[in-house]
Scaffold this motif. Structure first.
Motif, mmCIF file in Angstrom:
data_model
loop_
_atom_site.group_PDB
_atom_site.id
_atom_site.type_symbol
_atom_site.label_atom_id
_atom_site.label_comp_id
_atom_site.label_asym_id
_atom_site.label_seq_id
_atom_site.Cartn_x
_atom_site.Cartn_y
_atom_site.Cartn_z
ATOM 1 N N VAL A 56 -50.458 35.780 6.258
ATOM 2 C CA VAL A 56 -50.293 36.881 7.216
ATOM 3 C C VAL A 56 -50.051 36.376 8.653
ATOM 4 N N GLY A 82 -51.359 36.505 -0.095
ATOM 5 C CA GLY A 82 -51.871 37.770 0.426
ATOM 6 C C GLY A 82 -51.084 38.916 -0.181
ATOM 7 N N VAL A 83 -51.669 40.101 -0.110
ATOM 8 C CA VAL A 83 -50.987 41.261 -0.694
ATOM 9 C C VAL A 83 -50.021 41.892 0.312
ATOM 10 N N GLY A 84 -50.417 41.972 1.594
ATOM 11 C CA GLY A 84 -49.559 42.583 2.622
ATOM 12 C C GLY A 84 -48.424 41.633 2.967
ATOM 13 N N LEU A 107 -57.644 40.894 -4.684
ATOM 14 C CA LEU A 107 -58.486 41.033 -3.488
ATOM 15 C C LEU A 107 -59.017 42.446 -3.295
ATOM 16 N N ARG A 246 -53.942 47.343 8.221
ATOM 17 C CA ARG A 246 -53.183 46.571 9.206
ATOM 18 C C ARG A 246 -53.375 47.217 10.585
ATOM 19 N N HIS A 293 -60.582 39.798 10.611
ATOM 20 C CA HIS A 293 -59.672 39.877 9.439
ATOM 21 C C HIS A 293 -60.248 39.075 8.256
ATOM 22 N N MET A 305 -56.570 34.437 -5.022
ATOM 23 C CA MET A 305 -55.289 34.690 -4.336
ATOM 24 C C MET A 305 -54.372 33.467 -4.463
HETATM 25 C C1 DGY Z 1 -53.726 40.536 2.666
HETATM 26 O O1 DGY Z 1 -53.787 40.008 1.550
HETATM 27 O O2 DGY Z 1 -52.806 41.288 2.989
HETATM 28 C C2 DGY Z 1 -54.812 40.218 3.633
HETATM 29 O O3 DGY Z 1 -54.812 41.080 4.708
HETATM 30 C C3 DGY Z 1 -54.635 38.811 4.113
HETATM 31 O O4 DGY Z 1 -53.308 38.655 4.442
#
Ligand code: DGY
Length: 327
Positions: A56, A82-84, A107, A246, A293, A305
């Motif tokens: 991120v 990460g997912v985002g 996550l 976010r 975060h 992850m």
């Molecule tokens: C996500 O996985 O999006 C967390 O915020 C870390 O980047």
């Protein structure tokens, strides 16, 4: 001759078990300084590695892609940790024939736990309480000291009922008897909603009815500053706002003003618009809990992850379908 390992660049250090597993399949380059890479370094990595693994904190913007294009892009896979993935210009990646993957699913619970922790912290004023004890100024128990808001049985409004929103809803409902309402692009399937009796409603109704509003939507042009001055006014002076999604989803200046003026009761944030810088207007508010975060930050989850990103890489190396392909 052809058994040269592909070059895989990690932009940060990853959990050591994951790095070790990856080292068997790839020539692994690690940013041992473990600091964010600036745009020139990211562009250089796009030109020198077959697989680039950002997080991120790496803004792989149109500008970075353009810099790399001038020199010749080598990367074929961006395996995000990460997912985002709002920090990656995925349309640009796609135009260059670069696949992008993320790490959904692993996550979910860790992030929902931090959302619940923030909710409890700001409702029950635990940050303030801890600061008081550590300062040495606590002068003992009394019936009217540091009164706060009970959580049990209250209404939780979830914005964005994806995996993490649903996990938060379940923890809040089953653990604290909270009523769940939500606004989301799509409705929960009956069986999922039944366990928590969640009711879907429009955003304005959710803001009016919720005692706690928790954000679980992605950062997109549509969700930018979704929580603005008007939304905060609609929430009202009894309500709390939680954000583990976010930073861009909240207008931080409007939030600071609403907290200062008592237009909402409190807030808990794990994410910010310009991380790691924090809007200074947020720093001295007692009714605001600030975390760095850390939603997904458990040993178990960070390793999962990394392994999930590695599964995407292995699929790419085997010419198989990428399990978590974004584009
Ligand atoms: C996500 O996985 O999006 C967390 O915020 C870390 O980047």
């Amino acid at each position: 001759m052809t058994d040269k390992k592909p070059i895989c660049q990690l932009t940060r250090k990853w959990p050591s078990r994951v790095e070790k597993a990856m080292g068997d399949k790839c020539e692994l380059l690690i940013n041992d300084e473990d600091k964010s890479l600036h745009r020139e370094a990211l562009a250089a990595a796009l030109c020198s590695s077959d697989i680039l693994c950002p997080t991120v904190t790496d803004s792989i913007s149109a500008e970075v892609f353009a810099l790399a294009e001038e020199r010749g892009v080598r990367t074929k896979l961006l395996a995000n940790f990460g997912v985002g993935f709002n920090h990656i210009d995925i349309e640009h990646a796609s135009r260059l024939g670069i696949a992008v993957t993320n790490t959904p699913g692993v996550l979910t619970d860790a992030t929902a736990e931090i959302s619940m922790a923030l909710l409890l912290m700001c409702a029950r004023r635990t940050g303030e309480g801890e600061r008081l004890v550590r300062s040495g100024a606590w002068d003992g128990w009394r019936p009217t000291h540091m009164l706060s808001t009970q959580v049990t049985g209250k209404t939780l409004g979830i914005i964005g009922m994806g995996r993490i929103g649903l996990a938060m809803a379940k923890k809040a409902h089953h653990g604290f008897g909270m009523q769940i309402i939500y606004s989301s692009r799509s409705a929960l399937e009956g069986s999922l909603a039944e366990g928590i009796s969640a009711i879907r409603c429009e955003l304005s109704e959710l803001l009016q009815k919720s005692d706690f509003v928790s954000l679980h939507c992605p950062s997109t042009p549509e969700t930018k500053h979704l929580i603005d001055r008007e939304a905060l006014t609609t929430m009202g002076s009894h309500a709390f706002l939680i954000n583990t999604a976010r930073g861009e989803v909240i207008d931080e200046a409007a939030l600071a003003s609403a907290l200062r003026e008592g237009e909402i009761a409190g807030a808990g944030l794990d994410v910010y618009q310009n991380e790691p810088s924090i809007n200074t207007a947020l720093l001295n508010l007692e009714n605001l809990v600030l975390l760095p975060h850390m939603g997904s930050g458990t040993n178990e989850t960070r390793e999962a992850m990394g392994m999930c990103a590695f599964d995407n890489i292995k699929a790419y190396l085997n010419g198989a379908e990428l399990p978590n392909r974004v584009v």
